[in-house]
Design an enzyme around this catalytic site. Structure first.
Site, mmCIF file in Angstrom:
data_model
loop_
_atom_site.group_PDB
_atom_site.id
_atom_site.type_symbol
_atom_site.label_atom_id
_atom_site.label_comp_id
_atom_site.label_asym_id
_atom_site.label_seq_id
_atom_site.Cartn_x
_atom_site.Cartn_y
_atom_site.Cartn_z
ATOM 1 N N GLU A 6 -1.279 -9.355 7.924
ATOM 2 C CA GLU A 6 -0.464 -8.192 7.575
ATOM 3 C C GLU A 6 -0.946 -6.999 8.425
ATOM 4 O OE1 GLU A 6 0.319 -7.232 3.312
ATOM 5 O OE2 GLU A 6 -0.561 -5.294 3.844
ATOM 6 N N ARG A 53 6.900 -6.603 2.766
ATOM 7 C CA ARG A 53 5.941 -6.064 3.755
ATOM 8 C C ARG A 53 6.517 -6.120 5.177
ATOM 9 N NH1 ARG A 53 4.442 -5.239 -0.676
ATOM 10 N NH2 ARG A 53 2.417 -5.783 -1.578
ATOM 11 N N SER A 75 -5.249 -5.717 2.189
ATOM 12 C CA SER A 75 -4.944 -7.152 2.324
ATOM 13 C C SER A 75 -4.859 -7.504 3.793
ATOM 14 C CB SER A 75 -3.593 -7.468 1.676
ATOM 15 O OG SER A 75 -3.583 -7.032 0.348
HETATM 16 P P1 FAD Z 1 -1.982 2.802 10.689
HETATM 17 O O1 FAD Z 1 -3.029 1.790 10.402
HETATM 18 O O2 FAD Z 1 -2.396 4.037 11.377
HETATM 19 O O3 FAD Z 1 -0.817 2.120 11.537
HETATM 20 C C1 FAD Z 1 -0.272 0.875 11.180
HETATM 21 C C2 FAD Z 1 0.810 0.508 12.222
HETATM 22 O O4 FAD Z 1 1.892 1.429 12.139
HETATM 23 C C3 FAD Z 1 0.291 0.596 13.670
HETATM 24 O O5 FAD Z 1 0.863 -0.454 14.374
HETATM 25 C C4 FAD Z 1 0.816 1.939 14.164
HETATM 26 O O6 FAD Z 1 1.073 1.929 15.559
HETATM 27 C C5 FAD Z 1 2.114 2.090 13.395
HETATM 28 N N1 FAD Z 1 2.441 3.496 13.069
HETATM 29 C C6 FAD Z 1 1.673 4.391 12.413
HETATM 30 N N2 FAD Z 1 2.347 5.547 12.218
HETATM 31 C C7 FAD Z 1 3.573 5.377 12.791
HETATM 32 C C8 FAD Z 1 4.734 6.213 12.937
HETATM 33 N N3 FAD Z 1 4.783 7.454 12.450
HETATM 34 N N4 FAD Z 1 5.804 5.709 13.589
HETATM 35 C C9 FAD Z 1 5.779 4.451 14.090
HETATM 36 N N5 FAD Z 1 4.714 3.618 13.999
HETATM 37 C C10 FAD Z 1 3.634 4.072 13.333
HETATM 38 N N6 FAD Z 1 -0.509 -1.517 1.848
HETATM 39 C C11 FAD Z 1 0.455 -1.790 0.938
HETATM 40 O O7 FAD Z 1 1.618 -2.016 1.295
HETATM 41 N N7 FAD Z 1 0.165 -1.816 -0.396
HETATM 42 C C12 FAD Z 1 -1.065 -1.552 -0.868
HETATM 43 O O8 FAD Z 1 -1.274 -1.581 -2.076
HETATM 44 C C13 FAD Z 1 -2.108 -1.276 0.067
HETATM 45 N N8 FAD Z 1 -3.365 -1.066 -0.350
HETATM 46 C C14 FAD Z 1 -4.346 -0.818 0.555
HETATM 47 C C15 FAD Z 1 -5.656 -0.614 0.089
HETATM 48 C C16 FAD Z 1 -6.682 -0.359 0.987
HETATM 49 C C17 FAD Z 1 -8.085 -0.137 0.472
HETATM 50 C C18 FAD Z 1 -6.406 -0.289 2.375
HETATM 51 C C19 FAD Z 1 -7.494 0.046 3.351
HETATM 52 C C20 FAD Z 1 -5.118 -0.507 2.844
HETATM 53 C C21 FAD Z 1 -4.074 -0.790 1.948
HETATM 54 N N9 FAD Z 1 -2.755 -1.026 2.368
HETATM 55 C C22 FAD Z 1 -1.775 -1.268 1.444
HETATM 56 C C23 FAD Z 1 -2.439 -1.062 3.796
HETATM 57 C C24 FAD Z 1 -2.147 0.337 4.401
HETATM 58 O O9 FAD Z 1 -2.716 1.347 3.640
HETATM 59 C C25 FAD Z 1 -0.644 0.623 4.513
HETATM 60 O O10 FAD Z 1 -0.020 -0.378 5.292
HETATM 61 C C26 FAD Z 1 -0.365 1.986 5.133
HETATM 62 O O11 FAD Z 1 1.017 2.261 5.083
HETATM 63 C C27 FAD Z 1 -0.854 2.104 6.584
HETATM 64 O O12 FAD Z 1 -0.722 3.459 6.976
HETATM 65 P P2 FAD Z 1 -1.561 4.100 8.139
HETATM 66 O O13 FAD Z 1 -0.984 5.461 8.392
HETATM 67 O O14 FAD Z 1 -3.003 4.059 7.875
HETATM 68 O O15 FAD Z 1 -1.179 3.130 9.343
HETATM 69 P P1 NAP Z 2 -3.117 -9.128 -8.207
HETATM 70 O O1 NAP Z 2 -2.534 -8.199 -9.226
HETATM 71 O O2 NAP Z 2 -4.427 -9.780 -8.484
HETATM 72 O O3 NAP Z 2 -2.053 -10.242 -7.849
HETATM 73 C C1 NAP Z 2 -2.368 -11.250 -6.880
HETATM 74 C C2 NAP Z 2 -1.143 -11.546 -6.074
HETATM 75 O O4 NAP Z 2 -0.163 -12.133 -6.917
HETATM 76 C C3 NAP Z 2 -0.553 -10.299 -5.478
HETATM 77 O O5 NAP Z 2 -0.588 -10.467 -4.102
HETATM 78 C C4 NAP Z 2 0.843 -10.203 -6.025
HETATM 79 O O6 NAP Z 2 1.859 -10.115 -5.040
HETATM 80 C C5 NAP Z 2 1.077 -11.476 -6.793
HETATM 81 N N1 NAP Z 2 1.596 -11.120 -8.127
HETATM 82 C C6 NAP Z 2 0.866 -10.781 -9.216
HETATM 83 N N2 NAP Z 2 1.686 -10.548 -10.274
HETATM 84 C C7 NAP Z 2 2.934 -10.714 -9.824
HETATM 85 C C8 NAP Z 2 4.212 -10.610 -10.441
HETATM 86 N N3 NAP Z 2 4.342 -10.295 -11.739
HETATM 87 N N4 NAP Z 2 5.296 -10.842 -9.685
HETATM 88 C C9 NAP Z 2 5.173 -11.156 -8.373
HETATM 89 N N5 NAP Z 2 3.990 -11.266 -7.735
HETATM 90 C C10 NAP Z 2 2.886 -11.073 -8.456
HETATM 91 O O7 NAP Z 2 -3.222 -8.367 -6.800
HETATM 92 P P2 NAP Z 2 -4.261 -7.293 -6.281
HETATM 93 O O8 NAP Z 2 -4.880 -7.819 -5.060
HETATM 94 O O9 NAP Z 2 -5.111 -6.771 -7.375
HETATM 95 O O10 NAP Z 2 -3.259 -6.132 -5.800
HETATM 96 C C11 NAP Z 2 -2.504 -5.428 -6.742
HETATM 97 C C12 NAP Z 2 -1.272 -4.850 -6.073
HETATM 98 O O11 NAP Z 2 -1.654 -3.963 -5.019
HETATM 99 C C13 NAP Z 2 -0.396 -5.911 -5.428
HETATM 100 O O12 NAP Z 2 0.945 -5.524 -5.582
HETATM 101 C C14 NAP Z 2 -0.793 -5.882 -3.974
HETATM 102 O O13 NAP Z 2 0.264 -6.235 -3.098
HETATM 103 C C15 NAP Z 2 -1.163 -4.414 -3.776
HETATM 104 N N6 NAP Z 2 -2.202 -4.278 -2.750
HETATM 105 C C16 NAP Z 2 -1.826 -4.373 -1.450
HETATM 106 C C17 NAP Z 2 -2.749 -4.248 -0.443
HETATM 107 C C18 NAP Z 2 -2.334 -4.304 1.007
HETATM 108 O O14 NAP Z 2 -3.131 -3.976 1.855
HETATM 109 N N7 NAP Z 2 -1.121 -4.704 1.283
HETATM 110 C C19 NAP Z 2 -4.092 -4.043 -0.750
HETATM 111 C C20 NAP Z 2 -4.449 -3.975 -2.084
HETATM 112 C C21 NAP Z 2 -3.496 -4.097 -3.091
HETATM 113 P P3 NAP Z 2 2.271 -8.753 -4.296
HETATM 114 O O15 NAP Z 2 1.224 -8.529 -3.281
HETATM 115 O O16 NAP Z 2 3.581 -9.107 -3.726
HETATM 116 O O17 NAP Z 2 2.358 -7.649 -5.287
#
Ligand code: FAD
Ligand code: NAP
Length: 336
Positions: A332, A161, A236
Site C-alpha cells: 500500500e 485504498r 499498513s
Molecule cells: P506522502 O507519504 O507524503 O505521499 C504519499 C504519495 O502521495 C506519494 O506518492 C506522493 O508523491 C503522493 N502525494 C502526496 N501529496 C500529493 C498531492 N498533493 N498531489 C499528488 N500526489 C501527492 N492510511 C489510511 O488510509 N488509513 C489509516 O487508518 C492510516 N493509518 C496510518 C497510521 C500510521 C501510524 C501511519 C504512519 C500511516 C497511516 N496511513 C493510513 C497511511 C497514510 O497516513 C495515508 O495514506 C496518508 O494519506 C498519506 O499522506 P501523506 O501526506 O503523508 O503522503
Molecule cells: P482491525 O480492526 O484489527 O481489523 C483487521 C482488518 O480486518 C482490517 O484491515 C479491516 O479492514 C478488516 N475488518 C475488520 N472489521 C471489519 C468489518 N467489520 N468489515 C470489513 N472489514 C473489517 O484493524 P486495525 O489494524 O486495528 O486497523 C483499524 C482500522 O484502521 C482499519 O480500518 C484499518 O484499515 C485502518 N488503518 C489503516 C492503516 C493504513 O496505513 N492504511 C494503518 C492503521 C490502521 P480495513 O482495513 O478495510 O478496514
C-alpha cells in the site's frame, strides 16, 4: 528557495535516511504552476507528510514539499457544510477543526497521519469510513499543462485504498485542494466497526457525539498502532487482498480460522495481518527492520534500518505469504 542535498529523514515517518538532490517547499498554487513550467525536464517527486512512502534510495531531481494551507467554508445550509481545504493542511488538524465546529463525517478517520492533498490518493479509510463518503470534489494541477482541473467523486474513481490518481493518472497531477461535504445536524455515526461500540460503552456513553466517536477511535489506535514519532513506520505496509469467494472457500479447507469480509461484489477481503502473522512474521526482526509485535501489517524501523532493508523484509514476507497461501500481497506504501 531550492535547497541542494537535503536530508529527507525528518520528512518520512519511517525515519529512514535518504537525500534529495534538490528540495523545495511550495506554499501556493501560482508558485506551484510557475515551478512546473520552469522545470519541464527535471524529475519532480511530490511529497506530503511522508507517512505513506518508503525511501529505498536517495532521490535524484527535485523533491517538492506541498505546503499550501487554508480551511474555508464555501457553501452552507442548515443541514450541511462544504469545506474547502488546501493540500498542505494536516489531515488530523482538519478532523480536529471539524470536531470543534461540530461538522460530522470524518470522526472515524481521526489520527490518520498525512496531509489533506494526499487523502484522495488512496481514498484513506479506517473504522468503516472512507474519504469518498464525504468527498465532494478536488482541484488538481495537471503537471504537464499546469492547468487546474476539477474532479468530482466519479472522476476520482475511488476504490478500496485506490483512486484514479494512484492508477491511470499516477504522477500526472498535483492535488491542490479538496472539498468535503459534512453534516451540521443529524450526524450519521458509524459505530459497528471493530471495538468502537465496546470502547464507548466502557466509558458509559450510550448516545455518543462525533467527539466521543473520535476519542474512541483515537484510544483504539493509540493502543494498537506504533506512534511514528517513537517507532518509525508507514502504517499498513500492504493492502488487504481481495480474492474470489471460491478461492477463499478453498483456503478455508486448510485454514478454517481464516477471517474473511464480504465486499458485496462476490469477493472476499482477507486481513493481510492475519496472513503475515500465520506465516510467522509477527514481531519478527532483522537488524533494525521489523514487523510490529502488536500489528503484523505494520513494518517498523527500530532505529537505523535503511529503506532497502525494510523493502527486503517486505519482499521476503510477500514470498512467504505467497508460498503458503497463494496470495501475493501488494504494497500500500509507495516505494521510491
Ligand atoms: P506522502 O507519504 O507524503 O505521499 C504519499 C504519495 O502521495 C506519494 O506518492 C506522493 O508523491 C503522493 N502525494 C502526496 N501529496 C500529493 C498531492 N498533493 N498531489 C499528488 N500526489 C501527492 N492510511 C489510511 O488510509 N488509513 C489509516 O487508518 C492510516 N493509518 C496510518 C497510521 C500510521 C501510524 C501511519 C504512519 C500511516 C497511516 N496511513 C493510513 C497511511 C497514510 O497516513 C495515508 O495514506 C496518508 O494519506 C498519506 O499522506 P501523506 O501526506 O503523508 O503522503
Ligand atoms: P482491525 O480492526 O484489527 O481489523 C483487521 C482488518 O480486518 C482490517 O484491515 C479491516 O479492514 C478488516 N475488518 C475488520 N472489521 C471489519 C468489518 N467489520 N468489515 C470489513 N472489514 C473489517 O484493524 P486495525 O489494524 O486495528 O486497523 C483499524 C482500522 O484502521 C482499519 O480500518 C484499518 O484499515 C485502518 N488503518 C489503516 C492503516 C493504513 O496505513 N492504511 C494503518 C492503521 C490502521 P480495513 O482495513 O478495510 O478496514
Amino acid at each position: 528557495m531550492i535547497q541542494p542535498n537535503k536530508s529527507l529523514q525528518a520528512y518520512n515517518t519511517f525515519g529512514v535516511a535518504s537525500t534529495a538532490e534538490f528540495f523545495v517547499e511550495i506554499f501556493d498554487r501560482v508558485e506551484l504552476a510557475a515551478f512546473f513550467k520552469a522545470h519541464t525536464t527535471e524529475q519532480i517527486t511530490v511529497l506530503g507528510g511522508g507517512s505513506n512512502i518508503l525511501l529505498t534510495q536517495n532521490l535524484s531531481g527535485i523533491v517538492l514539499k506541498i505546503s499550501l494551507t487554508g480551511i474555508e467554508v464555501v457553501e452552507e445550509s442548515p443541514q450541511e457544510v462544504i469545506l474547502e481545504v488546501q493540500a498542505g493542511e494536516s489531515w488530523h488538524d482538519v478532523v480536529s477543526y471539524c470536531l470543534d465546529q461540530d461538522y460530522g463525517g470524518i470522526e472515524n478517520l481521526a489520527l490518520i497521519p498525512g496531509q489533506m492533498g494526499t487523502a484522495p490518493m488512496q481514498n484513506i479509510g479506517a473504522y468503516g469510513v472512507e474519504l469518498k463518503d464525504v468527498f465532494d470534489s478536488c482541484v488538481a494541477m495537471n503537471r504537464e499543462t499546469q492547468e487546474f482541473e476539477y474532479f468530482d467523486r466519479e472522476a476520482c474513481a475511488f476504490g478500496y485504498r485506490e483512486s484514479v490518481f494512484k492508477q491511470k493518472l499516477k504522477n500526472k497531477y498535483v492535488i491542490c485542494s479538496v472539498r468535503l461535504r459534512l453534516t451540521k445536524t443529524n450526524h450519521r455515526l458509524t459505530l459497528d466497526y471493530g471495538s468502537i461500540k465496546d470502547v464507548l460503552s466502557q466509558s458509559g456513553i450510550d448516545n455518543p457525539s462525533i467527539r466521543d466517536v473520535a476519542a474512541a477511535v483515537i484510544s483504539i489506535r493509540q493502543s494498537k498502532l506504533p506512534d511514528p514519532k517513537i517507532l518509525g513506520n508507514s502504517g499498513s505496509f500492504f493492502k488487504n487482498p481481495i480474492i474470489a469467494k471460491k478461492t477463499a472457500d478453498q483456503l478455508k479447507v486448510n485454514y478454517p480460522q481464516l477471517p474473511t469480509y464480504d465486499t458485496g461484489d462476490g469477493q472476499q477481503k482477507i486481513p493481510a495481518a492475519w496472513l503475515i502473522e500465520t506465516a510467522g512474521y509477527k514481531g519478527f526482526r532483522q537488524g533494525d527492520a521489523g514487523v510490529h509485535k502488536h500489528q503484523a501489517l505494520v513494518l517498523v524501523n527500530y532505529g537505523q534500518a535503511t529503506g532497502a532493508e525494510i523493502w527486503r523484509l517486505a519482499q521476503s514476507i510477500q514470498d512467504k505469504v505467497e508460498k503458503e497461501f497463494g496470495i501475493r500481497l501488494m504494497p500500500e506504501v509507495n516505494i521510491y
